[in-house]
Design a protein around this motif. Structure first.
Motif, mmCIF file in Angstrom:
data_model
loop_
_atom_site.group_PDB
_atom_site.id
_atom_site.type_symbol
_atom_site.label_atom_id
_atom_site.label_comp_id
_atom_site.label_asym_id
_atom_site.label_seq_id
_atom_site.Cartn_x
_atom_site.Cartn_y
_atom_site.Cartn_z
ATOM 1 N N ALA A 174 27.434 -38.755 2.633
ATOM 2 C CA ALA A 174 27.338 -37.804 1.526
ATOM 3 C C ALA A 174 26.111 -38.108 0.682
ATOM 4 C CB ALA A 174 28.581 -37.875 0.650
ATOM 5 N N LYS A 175 25.521 -37.068 0.147
ATOM 6 C CA LYS A 175 24.485 -37.217 -0.863
ATOM 7 C C LYS A 175 25.156 -37.105 -2.232
ATOM 8 C CE LYS A 175 20.959 -37.449 2.006
ATOM 9 N NZ LYS A 175 20.079 -38.642 2.089
ATOM 10 N N GLU A 176 24.366 -36.926 -3.282
ATOM 11 C CA GLU A 176 24.932 -36.855 -4.617
ATOM 12 C C GLU A 176 25.699 -35.552 -4.827
ATOM 13 O OE1 GLU A 176 21.753 -37.449 -7.335
ATOM 14 O OE2 GLU A 176 21.521 -39.577 -6.870
ATOM 15 N N GLY A 177 26.804 -35.676 -5.571
ATOM 16 C CA GLY A 177 27.628 -34.514 -5.867
ATOM 17 C C GLY A 177 28.908 -34.944 -6.568
ATOM 18 N N ILE A 178 29.849 -34.032 -6.653
ATOM 19 C CA ILE A 178 31.106 -34.286 -7.362
ATOM 20 C C ILE A 178 32.284 -33.868 -6.477
ATOM 21 C CG2 ILE A 178 32.545 -33.602 -9.330
ATOM 22 C CD1 ILE A 178 29.943 -33.178 -10.910
ATOM 23 N N ILE A 179 33.293 -34.720 -6.423
ATOM 24 C CA ILE A 179 34.551 -34.355 -5.779
ATOM 25 C C ILE A 179 35.641 -34.381 -6.848
ATOM 26 C CG2 ILE A 179 36.231 -34.865 -3.961
ATOM 27 C CD1 ILE A 179 34.069 -36.417 -2.484
ATOM 28 N N ASP A 180 36.241 -33.228 -7.120
ATOM 29 C CA ASP A 180 37.391 -33.151 -8.022
ATOM 30 C C ASP A 180 38.663 -33.254 -7.194
ATOM 31 O OD1 ASP A 180 35.964 -32.970 -10.353
ATOM 32 O OD2 ASP A 180 35.892 -30.782 -10.351
ATOM 33 N N ILE A 181 39.568 -34.134 -7.623
ATOM 34 C CA ILE A 181 40.788 -34.411 -6.860
ATOM 35 C C ILE A 181 41.991 -34.085 -7.737
ATOM 36 C CG2 ILE A 181 42.038 -36.157 -5.521
ATOM 37 C CD1 ILE A 181 39.235 -37.739 -5.726
ATOM 38 N N GLY A 182 42.795 -33.157 -7.284
ATOM 39 C CA GLY A 182 44.000 -32.781 -8.007
ATOM 40 C C GLY A 182 45.241 -33.106 -7.197
ATOM 41 N N TYR A 183 46.348 -33.384 -7.899
ATOM 42 C CA TYR A 183 47.591 -33.773 -7.239
ATOM 43 C C TYR A 183 48.747 -32.966 -7.818
ATOM 44 C CZ TYR A 183 44.588 -37.954 -6.973
ATOM 45 O OH TYR A 183 43.536 -38.827 -6.819
ATOM 46 N N SER A 184 49.743 -32.676 -6.992
ATOM 47 C CA SER A 184 50.975 -32.088 -7.509
ATOM 48 C C SER A 184 52.122 -32.382 -6.548
ATOM 49 C CB SER A 184 50.839 -30.582 -7.746
ATOM 50 O OG SER A 184 50.605 -29.889 -6.544
ATOM 51 N N GLU A 185 53.333 -32.387 -7.129
ATOM 52 C CA GLU A 185 54.525 -32.681 -6.328
ATOM 53 C C GLU A 185 54.972 -31.469 -5.528
ATOM 54 O OE1 GLU A 185 56.996 -36.016 -8.610
ATOM 55 O OE2 GLU A 185 56.805 -34.181 -9.798
#
Length: 295
Positions: A18-29
Motif C-alpha cells: 500500500a501507498k499512503e492513504g486512509i482505512i476507516d474500520i467500522g464494527y457492529s454486532e
C-alpha cells in the motif's frame, strides 16, 4: 467482513502492499435494516481510522472490540491496496469447558452451546454485562452469569473476586454502588439485595465458608441499611427516594411506594442472610433476619 459470529478481541490487519492513504474500520454486532455495518449503533461508536504509510505492514487495535461484522473503507489511495490477512486476537477469561448438555432436541443443544459461548464473551477481568458497550460488573448480571459459570465451566474464582470488589464501594451506612470498579455512582438499590443472593449462591455451590466469613460484616451492614428503609408494615418504601434507581428489570412497572418486586428481592435477601448468618454461627443475627422475613 463477516466473522461468522460475535467475537471479542483485537482486530489485526496485515497489509501486503500500500501507498499512503486512509482505512476507516467500522464494527457492529448486527447489520442494519439496509444490510450495512452500523458502527455508532446504540451510541457505542466502535470505529478506528488507520493512516497508512508505505512502511506500514501490520496494524492492531490498542483496545478490544466486540462485533460480528467489520467494514473497511479505503480513502485517498492513488494506487491499489493489497490486504494480506484480516484476523482477530480473541480474548476472554481462561475458561475450561467442563459442563455439558445434550438431549434429543438439536435446537436446545444449539441454544445451550450459544449460551455458553455468550457467557464466555462476557468474562474478562470480571463478569461483564455486555462485551461491546459498558464492560461493567453489575450484581444483577454477575449473579446470573455466575450461576451459568458454575454449570458450564466450574470456575468459582471470578465470582469470589466480584463479590469482594462490589463491597469495596460500601459506605458507612451499608449501601454500595451498583457497578464497581467504576467511576459511576449508580444507586440501583435492588442490586444490593442481589449481592446477598449471589453470596448465598456461592456458598451453596462451593461450600467455601471462608469467603462468607470475610464478607459477613458487609452483609450485616447492607441488611441493616435495608431495615432502616422499611415502613410501619415492614416493607421497603421507595416514596420520595429521588436518588434511588429501582431497576428490577427494564419492565414498565411502578417505581414508587411499596414496590412488590423490590420487596420480593428484599424477602429473598432476608432468607439468604438468615441461612448465611446460621452458617457462620451468628444465631442472634440469623433470628433477627428470619423474624424480619416473617413480618
Amino acid at each position: 467482513v463477516d466473522f461468522g459470529k460475535e467475537v471479542v478481541g483485537y482486530p489485526n490487519i496485515e497489509i501486503d502492499k500500500a501507498k499512503e492513504g486512509i482505512i476507516d474500520i467500522g464494527y457492529s454486532e448486527a447489520l442494519d435494516k439496509d444490510g450495512n455495518v452500523n458502527p455508532p449503533e446504540r451510541g457505542i461508536n466502535q470505529a478506528d481510522r488507520l493512516i497508512v504509510s508505505k512502511d506500514l505492514k501490520n496494524w492492531s487495535t490498542f483496545n478490544r472490540r466486540a462485533f460480528r461484522y467489520m467494514q473497511l473503507t479505503f480513502r485517498s489511495f492513488n494506487q491499489p491496496v493489497s490486504i494480506k490477512t484480516i484476523s482477530l486476537d480473541f480474548t476472554s477469561y481462561p475458561v475450561k469447558y467442563k459442563g455439558s448438555f445434550e438431549c434429543s432436541d438439536a435446537l436446545l443443544n444449539k441454544i445451550w452451546k450459544t449460551g455458553r459461548y455468550t457467557l464466555e464473551l462476557c468474562m474478562q477481568d470480571h463478569f461483564e454485562d455486555c462485551p461491546s458497550r459498558e464492560h461493567a460488573q453489575y450484581p444483577g448480571d454477575m449473579r446470573v452469569e455466575a450461576l451459568e459459570k458454575h454449570s458450564a465451566f466450574g470456575d468459582t474464582k471470578l465470582i469470589a473476586k466480584g463479590l469482594r470488589q462490589l463491597v469495596q464501594s460500601q459506605d458507612k451506612d451499608g449501601w454500595f454502588k451498583a457497578v464497581y470498579p467504576s467511576g459511576t455512582n449508580h444507586k440501583i438499590v435492588d442490586y444490593c439485595a442481589v449481592w446477598v443472593m449471589a453470596l448465598c449462591d456461592y456458598y451453596l455451590y462451593t461450600g467455601d465458608l471462608r469467603l462468607v466469613k470475610e464478607l459477613y460484616p458487609n452483609l450485616c451492614k447492607v441488611m441493616d441499611w435495608f431495615k432502616k428503609q422499611t415502613d410501619e408494615y415492614k416493607l421497603i418504601n421507595a416514596t420520595n427516594k429521588k436518588d434511588w434507581w429501582v431497576f428490577i428489570n427494564w419492565g414498565d412497572i411502578e417505581k414508587e411506594g411499596e414496590i412488590t418486586a423490590f420487596n420480593c428481592f428484599y424477602y429473598k435477601a432476608l432468607l439468604d442472610a438468615t441461612n448465611l448468618a446460621l452458617a457462620v454461627g451468628d444465631k442472634k443475627k440469623s433470628n433477627e433476619f428470619n423474624q424480619l422475613r416473617k413480618e
